[in-house]
Design an enzyme around this catalytic site. Structure first.
Site, PDB file in Angstrom:
ATOM      1  N   HIS A   1       0.819  -1.221   0.000  1.00  0.00           N
ATOM      2  CA  HIS A   1       0.000   0.000   0.000  1.00  0.00           C
ATOM      3  C   HIS A   1       0.848   1.265   0.000  1.00  0.00           C
ATOM      4  CE1 HIS A   1      -4.077  -1.760   0.730  1.00  0.00           C
ATOM      5  NE2 HIS A   1      -3.303  -2.799   0.997  1.00  0.00           N
TER       6      HIS A   1
ATOM      7  N   ASP B   1       3.639   9.325  -0.913  1.00  0.00           N
ATOM      8  CA  ASP B   1       2.450   8.574  -0.495  1.00  0.00           C
ATOM      9  C   ASP B   1       2.193   7.483  -1.524  1.00  0.00           C
ATOM     10  OD1 ASP B   1       0.260   8.048   1.128  1.00  0.00           O
ATOM     11  OD2 ASP B   1      -0.411  10.135   1.151  1.00  0.00           O
TER      12      ASP B   1
HETATM   13  P1  ADQ Z   1      -2.860   6.146   4.740  1.00  0.00           P
HETATM   14  O1  ADQ Z   1      -1.427   6.546   4.883  1.00  0.00           O
HETATM   15  O2  ADQ Z   1      -3.592   5.994   5.989  1.00  0.00           O
HETATM   16  O3  ADQ Z   1      -3.014   4.834   3.870  1.00  0.00           O
HETATM   17  P2  ADQ Z   1      -4.765   7.554   2.894  1.00  0.00           P
HETATM   18  O4  ADQ Z   1      -4.674   6.866   1.582  1.00  0.00           O
HETATM   19  O5  ADQ Z   1      -4.965   9.009   2.747  1.00  0.00           O
HETATM   20  O6  ADQ Z   1      -3.480   7.337   3.807  1.00  0.00           O
HETATM   21  O7  ADQ Z   1      -5.969   6.933   3.684  1.00  0.00           O
HETATM   22  C1  ADQ Z   1      -6.376   7.458   4.876  1.00  0.00           C
HETATM   23  C2  ADQ Z   1      -7.816   7.044   5.128  1.00  0.00           C
HETATM   24  O8  ADQ Z   1      -8.107   7.361   6.464  1.00  0.00           O
HETATM   25  C3  ADQ Z   1      -8.783   7.814   4.245  1.00  0.00           C
HETATM   26  O9  ADQ Z   1      -9.842   6.984   3.867  1.00  0.00           O
HETATM   27  C4  ADQ Z   1      -9.256   8.945   5.160  1.00  0.00           C
HETATM   28  O10 ADQ Z   1     -10.580   9.356   4.943  1.00  0.00           O
HETATM   29  C5  ADQ Z   1      -9.130   8.320   6.525  1.00  0.00           C
HETATM   30  N1  ADQ Z   1      -8.760   9.355   7.505  1.00  0.00           N
HETATM   31  C6  ADQ Z   1      -7.606  10.010   7.608  1.00  0.00           C
HETATM   32  N2  ADQ Z   1      -7.653  10.897   8.618  1.00  0.00           N
HETATM   33  C7  ADQ Z   1      -8.880  10.793   9.152  1.00  0.00           C
HETATM   34  C8  ADQ Z   1      -9.549  11.444  10.221  1.00  0.00           C
HETATM   35  N3  ADQ Z   1      -8.956  12.397  10.955  1.00  0.00           N
HETATM   36  N4  ADQ Z   1     -10.805  11.067  10.481  1.00  0.00           N
HETATM   37  C9  ADQ Z   1     -11.407  10.117   9.748  1.00  0.00           C
HETATM   38  N5  ADQ Z   1     -10.833   9.462   8.736  1.00  0.00           N
HETATM   39  C10 ADQ Z   1      -9.590   9.805   8.446  1.00  0.00           C
HETATM   40  C11 ADQ Z   1      -2.112   3.870   3.292  1.00  0.00           C
HETATM   41  C12 ADQ Z   1      -1.048   4.452   2.357  1.00  0.00           C
HETATM   42  C13 ADQ Z   1      -1.718   5.296   1.295  1.00  0.00           C
HETATM   43  C14 ADQ Z   1      -2.738   4.450   0.537  1.00  0.00           C
HETATM   44  C15 ADQ Z   1      -3.680   3.740   1.497  1.00  0.00           C
HETATM   45  C16 ADQ Z   1      -4.585   2.745   0.782  1.00  0.00           C
HETATM   46  O11 ADQ Z   1      -0.109   5.241   3.096  1.00  0.00           O
HETATM   47  O12 ADQ Z   1      -0.760   5.818   0.391  1.00  0.00           O
HETATM   48  O13 ADQ Z   1      -3.507   5.287  -0.301  1.00  0.00           O
HETATM   49  O14 ADQ Z   1      -2.946   3.030   2.476  1.00  0.00           O
HETATM   50  O15 ADQ Z   1      -3.862   1.840   0.017  1.00  0.00           O
END
Ligand code: ADQ
Length: 501
Positions: A156, A356
């Site tokens: 991921h 990311d």
């Molecule tokens: P993350 O590093 O966690 O994921 P991201 O892809 O942005 O990063 O996903 C975060 C998820 O958590 C999103 O669905 C977002 O809505 C939720 N989230 C974040 N902060 C939040 C908050 N304060 N309250 C509620 N929800 C929140 C890892 C990898 C990424 C990759 C994903 C999926 O680092 O690059 O996109 O996995 O593969």
């Protein structure tokens, strides 16, 4: 195809998967369809290394099979090797990696222990899909136990440039571990290129004419499968207009885990610069940053938290007045339902990771917009999502002036341009959802040839085996919209503007 076995660090309650976001939703849906098994860490600590795995079946038929970690394993495998070595190095932050003695041994041991537990319950035709950097060696350990099932792996997070990956003392063990899978899936084409470059030049790997990679006599496929979101979820609810220009507040939204990879200090500084050079926008522009604390016992995470508190305090102190606080900085998790309206009411989505894998927030922000009056996405070129979301304002997160300039362009952008950009972004997002990501990966895994032969137990040497995909490894995910003829990524706002129109 037999049962589907998903392996991931944390096993979510399938009923609550929607709360956990894109990938978790897709995984829970696949498991529901296939009456599958979800295997991983229970999230609990135990003093007993041989604690019996817990098995339960959810209302919708998903078997959850979980194992606790010991405190030592949690500290050395989870916080240690996974989150203080692999996480920083894979995000190109070698300076933050802590190559401590004992971390890798704990990482190997946990993978051995989890493999032994899983192997005991596998059926011959089960298909195993392993997720993320916590479990890179799992397939290798399973092969040593005689498991010949198809095993796929999805990373991921990004795969770093070769020179960064070579800093990991155990890089060759990890290369060999990747080769025990039939298919290794990565988020973006940049990651595929980085992995192939490393394997060819750092691990004696060989790209074969059929497009598979050979490492230590073992052949496997590498391809990109961009994670998507459940677009319908973010489109639901009232399409109330976002806060607009004029007398009302123009809101800029950031939603991230509180992680040093997300470029949060750069985001705060850029907003401060925007206020400095656009005094007419003071008193009516707010940056709301929701940042959920994670991995707080890792030092780098407490450092970034302190840095952000100082920065937001300093910008609020410099520019705020009795009626207006420029940065609303909130360290909380927000419910997914609430996030829809938070995204929808923001004129700008500001996504600035330094690196990311994908970044689902960028896609969620776009999907939540009112298509008749959409907000503008500003997106780091170093997020995997930038390969798809070219109609965003693409920025270099290290260039504070460039982000500040993009904010100014975004808050002044006319309706026609916002609608055009939004339409183009939605086309990309809807053609690669969470569901198509999962089905694309599983279909590619299904097309892998007969699984490899390994010594049944205790084998010391990896035996050459053939495992080919129907499609060459360098091929795109069939759902991917990136074509070789696609225009190059643009990194400055003016160029982004020109490239789009
Ligand atoms: P993350 O590093 O966690 O994921 P991201 O892809 O942005 O990063 O996903 C975060 C998820 O958590 C999103 O669905 C977002 O809505 C939720 N989230 C974040 N902060 C939040 C908050 N304060 N309250 C509620 N929800 C929140 C890892 C990898 C990424 C990759 C994903 C999926 O680092 O690059 O996109 O996995 O593969």
């Amino acid at each position: 195809m037999g049962r589907l076995v998903i392996v991931s660090n944390r096993v979510t309650d399938p009923a609550k998967a929607a709360q956990a976001g894109g990938a978790a939703v897709a995984i829970a849906d696949c498991l529901r369809e296939r009456q599958g098994i979800w295997f991983g860490w229970s999230g609990q600590l135990s003093t007993d290394e041989d604690a019996t795995p817990a098995i339960d079946v959810s209302d919708d038929g998903i078997v959850r099979w979980t194992i606790p970690l010991t405190k030592y394993e949690y500290e050395n495998y989870y916080l240690g090797y996974a989150n203080s070595v692999l996480w920083p190095v894979f995000h190109n932050r070698v300076d933050l990696a802590q190559f401590e003695a004992g971390y890798y041994a704990a990482y190997s041991k946990v993978n051995q222990r989890f493999a032994a537990s899983l192997a005991a319950g596998l059926a011959e035709d089960d298909v195993i899909w392993v997720h993320d950097y916590h479990f890179i060696p799992l397939a290798h350990e399973l092969r040593l136990l005689g498991v010949q099932n198809k095993i796929g792996f999805f990373l991921h997070i990004p795969f770093p440039p070769s020179q960064s990956f070579l800093t990991v003392p155990e890089h060759l063990q990890l290369a060999r571990a990747f080769s025990a899978y039939d298919l290794v899936g990565l988020q973006a084409t940049t990651d595929v290129a980085n992995m192939i470059d490393y394997l060819e030049h750092g691990a004696n790997g060989q790209m074969l004419p059929n497009g598979t990679m050979r490492v230590e006599g073992r052949e496997f496929a590498i391809a990109s499968f961009a994670v998507g979101i459940d677009t319908n979820f973010f489109k639901q609810g009232d399409l109330t207009d976002r806060n607009d220009y004029g007398a009302t507040i123009t809101r800029i939204i950031g939603v991230d885990r509180l992680d040093y990879t997300k470029g949060l200090p750069q985001k705060f500084r850029a907003f401060g610069r925007f206020l400095q050079i656009n005094p007419d926008f003071r008193s009516r522009t707010v940056l709301t940053q929701i940042a959920t604390p994670t991995r707080e016992s890792v030092e780098a995470y407490s450092d970034i938290r302190k840095e952000l508190e100082t920065l937001s305090g300093s910008i609020n102190g410099s520019y705020g007045d009795l009626e207006w606080v420029p940065i609303h900085y909130i360290n909380q998790t927000t419910s997914r339902e609430r996030l829809i309206s938070v995204y929808r009411n923001a004129a700008v989505g500001l996504v600035t990771p330094l690196r990311d894998g994908m970044n689902l927030v960028a896609k969620e922000y776009v999907a939540a917009q009112n298509p008749r009056n959409p907000g503008v996405l500003i997106l780091s070129r170093f997020a995997g999502a930038a390969e798809q979301l070219k109609a965003a304002l693409i920025i270099n997160p290290y260039n504070i002036d460039e982000i500040a300039g993009a904010i100014a362009v975004a808050v002044k952008m006319g309706l026609d341009e916002r609608c055009l950009r939004h339409e183009a972004l939605m086309q990309e997002i809807e053609s690669g959802t969470a569901a198509t990501w999962a089905s694309g990966f599983l279909s590619a895994l299904e097309h892998a040839d007969h699984p490899p032969t390994f010594p049944p137990t205790g084998g010391k040497r990896l035996i050459s085996a053939v495992s080919r995909l129907a499609q060459p490894a360098r091929h795109q995910d069939p759902n991917s919209v990136i074509e070789s003829s696609a225009p190059p990524l643009v990194c400055d706002v003016a160029a982004s503007h020109r490239a789009f129109f």
